[in-house]
Design an enzyme around this catalytic site. Structure first.
Site, PDB file in Angstrom:
ATOM      1  N   SER A  71       0.843  -1.197   0.000  1.00  0.00           N
ATOM      2  CA  SER A  71       0.000   0.000   0.000  1.00  0.00           C
ATOM      3  C   SER A  71       0.881   1.252   0.000  1.00  0.00           C
ATOM      4  O   SER A  71       2.058   1.185  -0.392  1.00  0.00           O
ATOM      5  CB  SER A  71      -0.927  -0.034   1.216  1.00  0.00           C
ATOM      6  OG  SER A  71      -1.900   0.970   1.128  1.00  0.00           O
ATOM      7  N   ASN A  72       0.351   2.363   0.437  1.00  0.00           N
ATOM      8  CA  ASN A  72       1.107   3.622   0.492  1.00  0.00           C
ATOM      9  C   ASN A  72       0.528   4.473   1.622  1.00  0.00           C
ATOM     10  O   ASN A  72      -0.530   4.143   2.163  1.00  0.00           O
ATOM     11  CB  ASN A  72       1.038   4.330  -0.872  1.00  0.00           C
ATOM     12  CG  ASN A  72      -0.391   4.678  -1.230  1.00  0.00           C
ATOM     13  OD1 ASN A  72      -1.012   5.518  -0.603  1.00  0.00           O
ATOM     14  ND2 ASN A  72      -0.949   3.988  -2.235  1.00  0.00           N
TER      15      ASN A  72
END
Ligand code: PMT
Length: 212
Positions: A25-26
């Site tokens: 993810s981020n």
């Protein structure tokens, strides 16, 4: 009576699962996208917010579709796209996902040393290809280098009306911060800097500019 503007906004990160306990993810918090949604709602628009996993509560009156993966976000955006007048793609979508997702948790000593990745579909590119004359499509570009060049390439390639360049090499703004600073470029050649401000203030300025 004038027709209400339908506004479609994406916000937050996506998650691409490796196994039931691990994902790629981020750090997107959703703050920028939710600020845009709130501003659109305050202006009396009908707002559909497609949100990745975040911990913000949207204001009442905004229709929220919660998604996790890029593919789920793509489906939700495509479903609402044709009936939307103004579309802002603020989400930080994962460009890639693991080729395989394991159904069972991988034990530490079985965890692969290399994870094969495959590309996700580019949602904004697809929206740009479907865009009709009366729709306004706005993208974001999160860049650490060659920002202007990369943003302008995305503006053209994805058939956008506007792109908001976010210089994420500046640690005071962007991902998971309350403040931002963006440069907006339009397909008609406009370039406008929106200086360091709270994301809510920037959202107001963005709408003023885009709807002018
Ligand atoms: O959520 P916050 O913590 O408030 O942070 C805000 C933000 C930094 C996430 C936001 O301001 C921002 O810059 N969003 C775009 C992040 C991004 O993914 O940029 P990109 O340059 O990688 O992508 C360009 C555009 O294509 C974006 O509009 C993105 O939503 C879109 N995209 C990207 C990949 C993909 N597979 N599909 C897409 O639609």
């Amino acid at each position: 009576m004038a027709k209400k503007i339908n506004c479609l906004i994406s916000a937050g990160p996506t998650r691409e699962w490796i196994d039931p306990v691990r994902f790629i993810s981020n750090p997107s918090s959703g703050k920028m996208g939710y600020a845009l949604a709130k501003e659109a709602h305050n202006r009396g628009f009908d707002v559909n917010l497609v949100s990745g996993p975040v911990s913000i509560r949207p204001v009442d009156g905004i229709m929220v579709t919660r998604v996790e993966t890029a593919e789920e976000m793509r489906k939700a955006m495509l479903e609402k796209f044709d009936s939307s007048d103004l579309i802002l793609m603020c989400a930080a979508v994962s460009d890639h996902k693991p080729k395989f997702q394991w159904e069972q948790k991988k034990k530490k000593d079985q965890f692969p040393q290399n994870i094969e990745m495959i590309p996700n579909k580019d949602i904004l590119l697809e929206l740009g290809q479907k865009k009709k004359k009366l729709q306004t499509l706005v993208g974001f570009a999160a860049e650490t280098e060659n920002g202007v060049q990369n943003a302008l390439e995305k503006l053209n390639k994805k058939n956008l009306d506007w792109i908001a360049l976010n210089d994420i090499s500046n640690k005071k703004i962007g991902f998971d911060k309350d403040f931002n600073e963006i440069t907006l470029f339009s397909s008609s050649g406009k370039r406008v800097n929106l200086d360091f401000s709270k994301k809510e203030e920037l959202a107001t300025q963005m709408f003023e500019l885009i709807l002018k």
